[in-house]
Motif scaffolding. Structure first.
Motif, PDB file in Angstrom:
ATOM      1  N   PRO A   1       0.809  -1.223   0.000  1.00 16.40           N
ATOM      2  CA  PRO A   1       0.000   0.000   0.000  1.00 16.40           C
ATOM      3  C   PRO A   1       0.843   1.274   0.000  1.00 16.40           C
ATOM      4  CG  PRO A   1      -0.900  -1.593   1.538  1.00 16.40           C
ATOM      5  CD  PRO A   1       0.418  -2.140   1.089  1.00 16.40           C
ATOM      6  N   LEU A   2       1.949   1.276   0.745  1.00 18.13           N
ATOM      7  CA  LEU A   2       2.865   2.411   0.769  1.00 18.13           C
ATOM      8  C   LEU A   2       4.254   1.877   0.464  1.00 18.13           C
ATOM      9  CD1 LEU A   2       3.531   5.377   1.315  1.00 18.13           C
ATOM     10  CD2 LEU A   2       3.678   4.853   3.746  1.00 18.13           C
ATOM     11  N   LEU A   3       4.797   2.292  -0.683  1.00 18.11           N
ATOM     12  CA  LEU A   3       6.057   1.723  -1.166  1.00 18.11           C
ATOM     13  C   LEU A   3       7.106   2.818  -1.290  1.00 18.11           C
ATOM     14  CD1 LEU A   3       7.532  -0.774  -2.226  1.00 18.11           C
ATOM     15  CD2 LEU A   3       6.700  -0.195  -4.511  1.00 18.11           C
ATOM     16  N   PHE A   4       8.181   2.676  -0.546  1.00 21.82           N
ATOM     17  CA  PHE A   4       9.301   3.610  -0.610  1.00 21.82           C
ATOM     18  C   PHE A   4      10.399   2.975  -1.445  1.00 21.82           C
ATOM     19  CE2 PHE A   4      13.344   5.192   1.222  1.00 21.82           C
ATOM     20  CZ  PHE A   4      13.192   6.538   0.928  1.00 21.82           C
ATOM     21  N   ARG A   5      10.703   3.591  -2.575  1.00 24.69           N
ATOM     22  CA  ARG A   5      11.781   3.099  -3.438  1.00 24.69           C
ATOM     23  C   ARG A   5      12.964   4.046  -3.305  1.00 24.69           C
ATOM     24  NH1 ARG A   5      10.435  -0.995  -6.766  1.00 24.69           N
ATOM     25  NH2 ARG A   5       8.248  -1.356  -7.310  1.00 24.69           N
ATOM     26  N   PRO A   6      13.983   3.655  -2.534  1.00 21.84           N
ATOM     27  CA  PRO A   6      15.115   4.562  -2.303  1.00 21.84           C
ATOM     28  C   PRO A   6      15.800   4.961  -3.608  1.00 21.84           C
ATOM     29  CG  PRO A   6      15.176   2.710  -0.771  1.00 21.84           C
ATOM     30  CD  PRO A   6      14.144   2.378  -1.803  1.00 21.84           C
ATOM     31  N   ARG A   7      16.114   6.242  -3.717  1.00 23.75           N
ATOM     32  CA  ARG A   7      16.771   6.798  -4.893  1.00 23.75           C
ATOM     33  C   ARG A   7      17.935   7.683  -4.434  1.00 23.75           C
ATOM     34  NH1 ARG A   7      13.473   7.511  -9.457  1.00 23.75           N
ATOM     35  NH2 ARG A   7      14.423   9.531  -9.855  1.00 23.75           N
ATOM     36  N   MET A   8      18.826   7.979  -5.363  1.00 23.95           N
ATOM     37  CA  MET A   8      19.884   8.950  -5.095  1.00 23.95           C
ATOM     38  C   MET A   8      19.276  10.341  -5.256  1.00 23.95           C
ATOM     39  SD  MET A   8      22.523   7.206  -4.278  1.00 23.95           S
ATOM     40  CE  MET A   8      23.866   8.374  -4.444  1.00 23.95           C
ATOM     41  N   ASP A   9      18.440  10.685  -4.312  1.00 24.91           N
ATOM     42  CA  ASP A   9      17.640  11.910  -4.401  1.00 24.91           C
ATOM     43  C   ASP A   9      17.608  12.542  -3.012  1.00 24.91           C
ATOM     44  OD1 ASP A   9      15.651  13.830  -4.517  1.00 24.91           O
ATOM     45  OD2 ASP A   9      14.269  12.621  -5.709  1.00 24.91           O
ATOM     46  N   LEU A  10      18.350  13.634  -2.862  1.00 24.94           N
ATOM     47  CA  LEU A  10      18.435  14.314  -1.576  1.00 24.94           C
ATOM     48  C   LEU A  10      17.062  14.694  -1.040  1.00 24.94           C
ATOM     49  CD1 LEU A  10      19.968  15.849   0.683  1.00 24.94           C
ATOM     50  CD2 LEU A  10      20.076  17.809  -0.881  1.00 24.94           C
ATOM     51  N   TYR A  11      16.172  15.145  -1.935  1.00 28.25           N
ATOM     52  CA  TYR A  11      14.852  15.601  -1.495  1.00 28.25           C
ATOM     53  C   TYR A  11      13.974  14.446  -1.042  1.00 28.25           C
ATOM     54  CZ  TYR A  11      16.529  19.923  -3.474  1.00 28.25           C
ATOM     55  OH  TYR A  11      17.286  21.026  -3.733  1.00 28.25           O
ATOM     56  N   GLN A  12      14.134  13.288  -1.662  1.00 27.47           N
ATOM     57  CA  GLN A  12      13.394  12.119  -1.199  1.00 27.47           C
ATOM     58  C   GLN A  12      13.820  11.729   0.216  1.00 27.47           C
ATOM     59  OE1 GLN A  12      14.461   8.115  -2.402  1.00 27.47           O
ATOM     60  NE2 GLN A  12      12.358   7.723  -3.091  1.00 27.47           N
ATOM     61  N   TRP A  13      15.115  11.701   0.467  1.00 28.92           N
ATOM     62  CA  TRP A  13      15.608  11.300   1.777  1.00 28.92           C
ATOM     63  C   TRP A  13      15.275  12.344   2.841  1.00 28.92           C
ATOM     64  CZ3 TRP A  13      17.030   6.637   3.246  1.00 28.92           C
ATOM     65  CH2 TRP A  13      17.337   5.705   2.240  1.00 28.92           C
ATOM     66  N   ARG A  14      15.333  13.616   2.456  1.00 31.73           N
ATOM     67  CA  ARG A  14      14.968  14.659   3.412  1.00 31.73           C
ATOM     68  C   ARG A  14      13.494  14.535   3.784  1.00 31.73           C
ATOM     69  NH1 ARG A  14      16.652  21.050   2.812  1.00 31.73           N
ATOM     70  NH2 ARG A  14      15.722  21.758   4.773  1.00 31.73           N
ATOM     71  N   TRP A  15      12.668  14.235   2.774  1.00 32.09           N
ATOM     72  CA  TRP A  15      11.237  14.027   3.027  1.00 32.09           C
ATOM     73  C   TRP A  15      11.040  12.821   3.947  1.00 32.09           C
ATOM     74  CZ3 TRP A  15       7.397  10.494   2.818  1.00 32.09           C
ATOM     75  CH2 TRP A  15       6.078  10.963   2.760  1.00 32.09           C
ATOM     76  N   ALA A  16      11.750  11.726   3.656  1.00 34.50           N
ATOM     77  CA  ALA A  16      11.580  10.493   4.438  1.00 34.50           C
ATOM     78  C   ALA A  16      11.979  10.699   5.902  1.00 34.50           C
ATOM     79  CB  ALA A  16      12.408   9.373   3.821  1.00 34.50           C
ATOM     80  N   LEU A  17      13.072  11.415   6.149  1.00 41.95           N
ATOM     81  CA  LEU A  17      13.491  11.668   7.519  1.00 41.95           C
ATOM     82  C   LEU A  17      12.479  12.559   8.244  1.00 41.95           C
ATOM     83  CD1 LEU A  17      17.328  12.172   6.954  1.00 41.95           C
ATOM     84  CD2 LEU A  17      16.203  10.224   8.074  1.00 41.95           C
ATOM     85  N   SER A  18      11.939  13.535   7.524  1.00 37.44           N
ATOM     86  CA  SER A  18      10.900  14.390   8.119  1.00 37.44           C
ATOM     87  C   SER A  18       9.650  13.578   8.429  1.00 37.44           C
ATOM     88  CB  SER A  18      10.557  15.544   7.174  1.00 37.44           C
ATOM     89  OG  SER A  18      11.667  16.381   6.955  1.00 37.44           O
ATOM     90  N   PHE A  19       9.323  12.638   7.539  1.00 32.62           N
ATOM     91  CA  PHE A  19       8.180  11.750   7.748  1.00 32.62           C
ATOM     92  C   PHE A  19       8.350  10.959   9.047  1.00 32.62           C
ATOM     93  CE2 PHE A  19       6.256   7.542   7.284  1.00 32.62           C
ATOM     94  CZ  PHE A  19       4.964   7.846   6.888  1.00 32.62           C
ATOM     95  N   LEU A  20       9.531  10.385   9.245  1.00 29.13           N
ATOM     96  CA  LEU A  20       9.783   9.613  10.460  1.00 29.13           C
ATOM     97  C   LEU A  20       9.664  10.483  11.701  1.00 29.13           C
ATOM     98  CD1 LEU A  20      12.778   7.383   9.299  1.00 29.13           C
ATOM     99  CD2 LEU A  20      10.410   6.671   9.681  1.00 29.13           C
TER     100      LEU A  20
END
Length: 417
Positions: free
Chosen positions: A74-93
């Motif tokens: 239902p919720l799929l996180f596909r890690p990428r070499m993307d600073l903004y994705q990781w910044r979003w993910a850390l903020s999410f946590l």
């Protein structure tokens, strides 16, 4: 004042409507040739104040970890070499605490309740028709743990004025007989009678026509590339239309470009923590009227929503954090079909499903950016995630008040970037 609204999705069009109601000259700019052709095109169709529990909650980290290598999760996180994705993910946590989840629920319930009232008034005022149904939203749970986890958020919502009632399987089937095939599997349910459903694209395009009649100008087929700026003012929007570059000028500007708002904001040195959450939907013709649902449904375990749109059924949901790609992942499409057919096997022609995907502009908290930026003539109305349709009218009405120097009529923390 002349105001350019950047984006012709449901949020941009409602913004244009409420701004022109305040007496402004409004121009809407969008790269498509019509309104509502991107994220608003085939969303879940729910006007759901009851869908206020944010993705970021105490149970989310474990679920995301479990789903990490499950392609139809239902919720799929596909890690990428993307600073903004990781910044979003850390903020999410960081948002996954009980206190922050409760705060975010309050924000979304308040905005959602206000927005639903605005939508109802607008519908009556303009006699809009968009396959709407005012039969409530029923959340059903086939996993007892998921049902138990929903009890506290439901209580918080009730305390905030969203009457999300906890009910048993028998009452759920009484409200929506189409759930009879899985009655024995329903661990519990909730029902919010005041929630609604309808076709967001039809609504957006119908309201766009009303905007035109009221004098709003539209620059379709126009891609926004950047900004002409001086100090703390935006002087114009750099745009491309029919292969030609030009600058569109106005007195003020509203950024409502969904997931792409963050990309453009970065050109101004402004960080919007918005990342695209790629969602999917299927639309199928009704096969058996007696077996098909009329009450809008939410299947919380699978993160799917079901809305009846005339002689069609829409089932939408899931989220994939995988950048800005909009290609269809057929594994995820088939997972939606499989679950919907399992819940209501005779309701629709499941083998005729029309697939769609769109990029929801998600913030880690699920709370959107609404308000004035640190630029004196740039406003934000973006980052609504899965609730753009639900929050559109209220966000637009509130922003129009902010532009006019008034205090909005809703208890909400407005952005001041």
């Amino acid at each position: 004042m002349h105001i350019a609204v950047l984006g012709a999705g449901v949020v941009g069009i409602t913004t244009a409507w409420y701004l022109q109601k305040q007496g402004h000259q409004v121009t809407v700019v969008d790269r498509q040739n019509q309104s509502g052709l991107e994220t608003s095109y085939a969303n879940g169709g729910q006007v759901s104040v009851s869908h206020a529990e944010p993705w970021a909650n105490p149970s989310a980290p474990l679920k995301v970890a479990k789903w990490l290598f499950q392609p139809d999760a239902p919720l799929l996180f596909r890690p990428r070499m993307d600073l903004y994705q990781w910044r979003w993910a850390l903020s999410f946590l960081a948002q996954c605490t009980s206190a922050k989840a409760a705060h975010n629920i309050r924000q979304m319930v308040n905005l959602g309740t206000y927005s639903r009232t605005c939508l109802q008034s607008l519908r009556d005022e303009l006699n809009l028709d968009y396959d709407q149904l005012a039969k409530g939203i029923l959340h059903f749970y086939t996993n007892p743990a998921e049902f138990d986890a929903a009890l506290e958020p439901s209580r918080i919502m009730r305390d905030l004025g969203c009457d999300r009632q906890v009910i048993d399987a028998g009452r759920a089937v009484e409200l929506e007989p189409a759930l009879e095939p899985i009655r024995h599997r329903i661990a519990g349910a909730t029902y919010t009678a005041d929630d609604e459903s309808g076709d967001a694209r039809k609504f957006t395009q119908a309201l766009a026509e009303k905007c035109k009649e009221a004098g709003v100008a539209f620059e379709y087929g126009t891609e926004v590339l950047g900004f002409d700026r001086a100090g703390d003012r935006i002087l114009g929007v750099l745009a491309l239309k029919d292969g030609k570059h030009h600058t569109l000028r106005a007195d003020s500007y509203v950024l409502s470009l969904g997931s792409f708002s963050a990309v453009l904001a970065r050109q101004l040195g402004m960080f919007l923590n918005i990342y695209p959450a790629k969602g999917y939907s299927i639309t199928v013709p009704v096969k058996n009227e007696e077996a098909a649902f009329n009450v809008s449904l939410t299947d919380d375990e699978y993160k799917l929503v079901y809305s009846r749109l005339g002689d069609r059924m829409r089932v939408a949901g899931t989220a994939e954090l995988n950048g800005y790609r909009r290609d269809l992942n057929f594994t995820r499409c088939r997972a939606i079909v499989r679950r919907a057919a399992e819940v209501m096997p005779e309701a629709g022609y499941w083998d005729q499903a029309e697939f769609w995907t769109g990029l929801r502009p998600a913030t880690p908290s699920n709370v959107p950016y609404i308000g004035k930026s640190h630029f004196s003539n740039l406003y934000l109305n973006t980052g609504h995630g899965t609730l753009g349709w639900t929050h559109s009218c209220g966000s637009a009405a509130a922003l129009a008040d902010i532009v006019a120097g008034k205090s909005p009529e809703v208890d909400f923390t407005f952005s001041g970037l």
